[in-house]
Design a protein around this motif. Structure first.
Motif, PDB file in Angstrom:
ATOM      1  N   MET A   1       0.977  -1.434  -0.538  1.00  0.00           N
ATOM      2  CA  MET A   1      -0.551   0.312  -0.195  1.00  0.00           C
ATOM      3  C   MET A   1       0.965   1.440  -0.101  1.00  0.00           C
ATOM      4  O   MET A   1       2.102   1.328   0.737  1.00  0.00           O
ATOM      5  CB  MET A   1      -0.899  -0.173   1.164  1.00  0.00           C
ATOM      6  CG  MET A   1      -2.079  -0.994   1.322  1.00  0.00           C
ATOM      7  SD  MET A   1      -2.841  -1.237   2.742  1.00  0.00           S
ATOM      8  CE  MET A   1      -4.702  -0.054   2.108  1.00  0.00           C
ATOM      9  N   ASN A   2      -0.119   2.149  -0.578  1.00  0.00           N
ATOM     10  CA  ASN A   2       1.139   3.296  -0.760  1.00  0.00           C
ATOM     11  C   ASN A   2       1.015   4.430  -0.059  1.00  0.00           C
ATOM     12  O   ASN A   2      -1.134   4.865   0.137  1.00  0.00           O
ATOM     13  CB  ASN A   2       1.560   3.993  -2.392  1.00  0.00           C
ATOM     14  CG  ASN A   2       2.229   3.488  -3.070  1.00  0.00           C
ATOM     15  OD1 ASN A   2       2.868   2.774  -2.638  1.00  0.00           O
ATOM     16  ND2 ASN A   2       2.293   2.976  -4.592  1.00  0.00           N
ATOM     17  N   PHE A   3       1.438   5.302   0.484  1.00  0.00           N
ATOM     18  CA  PHE A   3       0.441   6.209   1.926  1.00  0.00           C
ATOM     19  C   PHE A   3       1.193   7.731   1.544  1.00  0.00           C
ATOM     20  O   PHE A   3       2.494   7.462   1.255  1.00  0.00           O
ATOM     21  CB  PHE A   3       1.008   5.945   3.840  1.00  0.00           C
ATOM     22  CG  PHE A   3      -0.197   4.995   3.773  1.00  0.00           C
ATOM     23  CD1 PHE A   3      -1.713   5.034   3.573  1.00  0.00           C
ATOM     24  CD2 PHE A   3       0.244   3.762   3.820  1.00  0.00           C
ATOM     25  CE1 PHE A   3      -2.606   3.856   3.918  1.00  0.00           C
ATOM     26  CE2 PHE A   3      -0.210   2.064   4.097  1.00  0.00           C
ATOM     27  CZ  PHE A   3      -1.135   2.918   4.319  1.00  0.00           C
ATOM     28  N   PRO A   4       0.976   8.677   1.712  1.00  0.00           N
ATOM     29  CA  PRO A   4       1.374   9.651   2.172  1.00  0.00           C
ATOM     30  C   PRO A   4       2.798   9.614   3.165  1.00  0.00           C
ATOM     31  O   PRO A   4       2.692   9.237   3.963  1.00  0.00           O
ATOM     32  CB  PRO A   4       0.848  11.607   2.848  1.00  0.00           C
ATOM     33  CG  PRO A   4      -0.714  10.852   2.007  1.00  0.00           C
ATOM     34  CD  PRO A   4      -1.035   8.903   1.752  1.00  0.00           C
ATOM     35  N   LEU A  12       1.025   4.246   9.612  1.00  0.00           N
ATOM     36  CA  LEU A  12      -0.258   3.568   8.389  1.00  0.00           C
ATOM     37  C   LEU A  12       0.888   2.372   7.702  1.00  0.00           C
ATOM     38  O   LEU A  12       0.261   1.658   7.584  1.00  0.00           O
ATOM     39  CB  LEU A  12      -0.736   4.094   7.574  1.00  0.00           C
ATOM     40  CG  LEU A  12      -2.128   5.022   8.127  1.00  0.00           C
ATOM     41  CD1 LEU A  12      -2.584   5.875   7.099  1.00  0.00           C
ATOM     42  CD2 LEU A  12      -2.724   3.579   8.672  1.00  0.00           C
ATOM     43  N   ARG A  13       1.496   3.214   7.749  1.00  0.00           N
ATOM     44  CA  ARG A  13       3.389   1.800   6.701  1.00  0.00           C
ATOM     45  C   ARG A  13       3.331   1.093   7.847  1.00  0.00           C
ATOM     46  O   ARG A  13       4.063   0.011   7.225  1.00  0.00           O
ATOM     47  CB  ARG A  13       4.205   3.211   6.339  1.00  0.00           C
ATOM     48  CG  ARG A  13       4.154   3.123   4.861  1.00  0.00           C
ATOM     49  CD  ARG A  13       5.358   4.150   4.071  1.00  0.00           C
ATOM     50  NE  ARG A  13       5.636   5.042   4.603  1.00  0.00           N
ATOM     51  CZ  ARG A  13       5.659   5.804   4.402  1.00  0.00           C
ATOM     52  NH1 ARG A  13       4.202   6.205   3.895  1.00  0.00           N
ATOM     53  NH2 ARG A  13       5.310   7.524   4.601  1.00  0.00           N
ATOM     54  N   SER A  14       3.692   1.458   8.545  1.00  0.00           N
ATOM     55  CA  SER A  14       4.086   0.655   9.619  1.00  0.00           C
ATOM     56  C   SER A  14       3.557  -0.668  10.201  1.00  0.00           C
ATOM     57  O   SER A  14       3.555  -1.873  10.227  1.00  0.00           O
ATOM     58  CB  SER A  14       4.300   1.299  10.942  1.00  0.00           C
ATOM     59  OG  SER A  14       4.499   0.391  11.857  1.00  0.00           O
ATOM     60  N   SER A  18       3.190  -4.581   9.780  1.00  0.00           N
ATOM     61  CA  SER A  18       2.934  -5.461  10.807  1.00  0.00           C
ATOM     62  C   SER A  18       1.794  -6.331  10.197  1.00  0.00           C
ATOM     63  O   SER A  18       2.010  -7.423  10.838  1.00  0.00           O
ATOM     64  CB  SER A  18       3.134  -4.565  12.003  1.00  0.00           C
ATOM     65  OG  SER A  18       2.231  -4.074  11.917  1.00  0.00           O
ATOM     66  N   GLY A  19       0.813  -6.187   9.064  1.00  0.00           N
ATOM     67  CA  GLY A  19      -0.136  -7.871   8.614  1.00  0.00           C
ATOM     68  C   GLY A  19      -0.714  -6.593   9.204  1.00  0.00           C
ATOM     69  O   GLY A  19      -2.025  -7.641   9.569  1.00  0.00           O
ATOM     70  N   SER A  76      -8.361   4.271   7.038  1.00  0.00           N
ATOM     71  CA  SER A  76      -7.765   4.371   5.851  1.00  0.00           C
ATOM     72  C   SER A  76      -7.312   5.997   6.067  1.00  0.00           C
ATOM     73  O   SER A  76      -7.494   6.517   6.884  1.00  0.00           O
ATOM     74  CB  SER A  76      -8.499   4.563   4.664  1.00  0.00           C
ATOM     75  OG  SER A  76      -9.901   5.948   4.867  1.00  0.00           O
ATOM     76  N   TYR A  77      -6.123   6.818   5.064  1.00  0.00           N
ATOM     77  CA  TYR A  77      -5.325   7.930   5.401  1.00  0.00           C
ATOM     78  C   TYR A  77      -6.292   8.709   5.609  1.00  0.00           C
ATOM     79  O   TYR A  77      -6.078   9.916   6.513  1.00  0.00           O
ATOM     80  CB  TYR A  77      -4.254   7.941   4.096  1.00  0.00           C
ATOM     81  CG  TYR A  77      -3.591   8.767   3.931  1.00  0.00           C
ATOM     82  CD1 TYR A  77      -2.659   9.412   4.955  1.00  0.00           C
ATOM     83  CD2 TYR A  77      -4.145   9.927   2.907  1.00  0.00           C
ATOM     84  CE1 TYR A  77      -2.388  10.563   5.601  1.00  0.00           C
ATOM     85  CE2 TYR A  77      -3.282  11.275   3.797  1.00  0.00           C
ATOM     86  CZ  TYR A  77      -2.516  11.542   4.388  1.00  0.00           C
ATOM     87  OH  TYR A  77      -1.803  12.825   4.994  1.00  0.00           O
ATOM     88  N   GLU A  78      -7.761   8.644   4.394  1.00  0.00           N
ATOM     89  CA  GLU A  78      -8.774   9.832   3.972  1.00  0.00           C
ATOM     90  C   GLU A  78      -9.088   9.718   5.518  1.00  0.00           C
ATOM     91  O   GLU A  78      -9.558  10.851   5.740  1.00  0.00           O
ATOM     92  CB  GLU A  78      -9.242   9.160   3.123  1.00  0.00           C
ATOM     93  CG  GLU A  78      -8.191   9.450   2.016  1.00  0.00           C
ATOM     94  CD  GLU A  78      -7.463   8.365   0.895  1.00  0.00           C
ATOM     95  OE1 GLU A  78      -7.825   7.702   2.039  1.00  0.00           O
ATOM     96  OE2 GLU A  78      -6.317   8.699   0.692  1.00  0.00           O
ATOM     97  N   LEU A  79      -9.643   8.841   6.112  1.00  0.00           N
ATOM     98  CA  LEU A  79     -10.169   8.655   7.143  1.00  0.00           C
ATOM     99  C   LEU A  79      -9.517   9.443   7.877  1.00  0.00           C
ATOM    100  O   LEU A  79      -9.991  10.353   9.078  1.00  0.00           O
ATOM    101  CB  LEU A  79     -10.545   7.331   7.550  1.00  0.00           C
ATOM    102  CG  LEU A  79     -11.349   7.395   8.892  1.00  0.00           C
ATOM    103  CD1 LEU A  79     -12.980   7.718   8.954  1.00  0.00           C
ATOM    104  CD2 LEU A  79     -11.687   5.525   9.734  1.00  0.00           C
ATOM    105  N   VAL A  80      -8.503   9.660   8.359  1.00  0.00           N
ATOM    106  CA  VAL A  80      -7.798   9.676   9.534  1.00  0.00           C
ATOM    107  C   VAL A  80      -7.834  11.544   9.881  1.00  0.00           C
ATOM    108  O   VAL A  80      -7.951  12.497  10.225  1.00  0.00           O
ATOM    109  CB  VAL A  80      -6.239   8.915  10.286  1.00  0.00           C
ATOM    110  CG1 VAL A  80      -4.990   9.546  10.363  1.00  0.00           C
ATOM    111  CG2 VAL A  80      -6.547   7.570  10.415  1.00  0.00           C
ATOM    112  N   ILE A  81      -7.050  11.629   8.417  1.00  0.00           N
ATOM    113  CA  ILE A  81      -7.251  13.551   8.069  1.00  0.00           C
ATOM    114  C   ILE A  81      -8.234  13.855   8.027  1.00  0.00           C
ATOM    115  O   ILE A  81      -8.101  14.818   8.998  1.00  0.00           O
ATOM    116  CB  ILE A  81      -6.692  13.212   6.479  1.00  0.00           C
ATOM    117  CG1 ILE A  81      -4.367  12.549   6.886  1.00  0.00           C
ATOM    118  CG2 ILE A  81      -6.802  14.949   6.081  1.00  0.00           C
ATOM    119  CD1 ILE A  81      -4.149  13.228   7.314  1.00  0.00           C
TER     120      ILE A  81
END
Length: 105
Positions: A1-4, A12-14, A18-19, A76-81
């Motif tokens: 997955m790609n995250f900003p 999110l990458r971490s 970690s699965g 998701s990134y969008e949800l967090v932001i």
């Protein structure tokens, strides 16, 4: 997955490395910090309208006080932001800011 390439993307990458299963809803905790303690009662009322239940953590030797709420959705990134921005806007007049979140899997 790609995250900003920012702090939230790093988290999110971490999780991805970690699965963490991003396809299932999970409980996401969000913290709101306030410039002064305790938060204004109207701030707590608005947060309850926005999020339902909130937990108030009084200051102690390790932490300044903060207010916690959670949502149960697919992470998701969008949800967090979006959540952080919406809550920070909602709490701005009370000196509140939402900049931290986490999941416990």
């Amino acid at each position: 997955m790609n995250f900003p390439d920012d702090t939230d993307g790093d988290v999110l990458r971490s999780l991805d490395e970690s699965g963490f299963d991003f396809s299932k809803p999970t409980t996401i905790d969000f913290n709101i910090d306030f410039v002064s303690w305790p938060p204004h009662p109207d701030a707590i009322s608005k947060l309850k309208e926005f999020a339902g239940a909130v937990e108030i953590y009084e200051p102690d030797e390790e932490y300044s006080g903060y207010v916690l709420f959670n949502i149960h959705q697919i992470l998701s990134y969008e949800l967090v932001i979006d959540t952080q921005e919406n809550v920070t806007t909602l709490m701005a007049e009370y000196g509140g800011v939402c900049e931290s979140w986490g999941v416990f899997s």
